[in-house]
Design a protein around this motif. Structure first.
Motif, short mmCIF file in Angstrom:
data_model
loop_
_atom_site.label_atom_id
_atom_site.label_comp_id
_atom_site.label_asym_id
_atom_site.label_seq_id
_atom_site.Cartn_x
_atom_site.Cartn_y
_atom_site.Cartn_z
N UNK A 53 3.87 -7.84 0.68
CA UNK A 53 4.15 -7.33 -0.66
C UNK A 53 3.16 -6.24 -1.06
N UNK A 54 1.91 -6.41 -0.71
CA UNK A 54 0.91 -5.38 -1.04
C UNK A 54 1.22 -4.08 -0.31
N UNK A 55 1.54 -4.18 0.97
CA UNK A 55 1.85 -2.98 1.75
C UNK A 55 3.13 -2.32 1.23
N UNK A 56 4.14 -3.12 0.93
CA UNK A 56 5.38 -2.55 0.37
C UNK A 56 5.11 -1.85 -0.95
N UNK A 57 4.28 -2.45 -1.79
CA UNK A 57 3.95 -1.84 -3.07
C UNK A 57 3.25 -0.50 -2.87
N UNK A 58 2.33 -0.44 -1.92
CA UNK A 58 1.64 0.82 -1.63
C UNK A 58 2.58 1.88 -1.06
N UNK A 68 -0.78 7.17 -3.97
CA UNK A 68 -0.89 8.10 -2.85
C UNK A 68 -1.15 9.52 -3.35
N UNK A 69 -0.52 9.89 -4.45
CA UNK A 69 -0.75 11.22 -5.03
C UNK A 69 -2.21 11.36 -5.48
N UNK A 70 -2.72 10.36 -6.20
CA UNK A 70 -4.11 10.42 -6.65
C UNK A 70 -5.08 10.41 -5.47
N UNK A 71 -4.77 9.62 -4.44
CA UNK A 71 -5.64 9.58 -3.25
C UNK A 71 -5.68 10.95 -2.58
#
Length: 101
Positions: A53-58, A68-71
C-alpha cells in the motif's frame, strides 16, 4: 540524502536512532515521502500488504505524484547549490580556504 539528491520520494520506516526524526522531516516538512510504519508502532508486525500500500501510494496516486514532483524540485535545488557559484559550493570553498591558510 541519496534519495533527495536523486529526486526519489521516500518510503520511511524508522527503526532506531535518528530515523524517527528524519522520517518526520521527510514526510511532514519536505513532503517528499510517506511513512510505512510510524515509530510509535515499531513493535508491531509489518505485513506485505502494508508495504504494498505504501509503494502503491507513492507510485500511483495523486499524493504520490505531488511527492515525486517535490522530490524532483528539491533534487534540482540541491544540485544547483553545489555547482560553481552555488551557495553550498561557495561555503565549502570558503571553509577550505580558511583551513588551508
Amino acid at each position: 540524502m541519496e534519495s533527495i539528491s536523486m529526486g526519489v520520494p521516500i518510503a520511511a520506516w524508522p527503526m532506531h536512532s535518528d530515523q524517527p526524526r528524519n522520517s518526520q522531516l521527510v514526510t511532514k516538512f519536505l513532503k517528499i515521502g510517506l511513512t510505512v510504519r510510524h515509530w510509535t508502532h515499531r513493535d508491531e508486525l509489518v505485513t506485505s500488504e502494508i508495504v504494498e500500500n505504501a509503494v502503491r501510494n507513492l507510485m500511483d496516486s495523486p499524493e504520490g505524484d505531488e511527492m515525486r514532483k517535490r522530490a524532483s524540485e528539491l533534487s534540482e535545488a540541491v544540485k544547483q547549490s553545489v555547482i560553481d557559484g552555488g551557495v553550498n559550493r561557495a561555503e565549502m570553498d570558503s571553509f577550505i580556504a580558511h583551513i588551508t591558510r
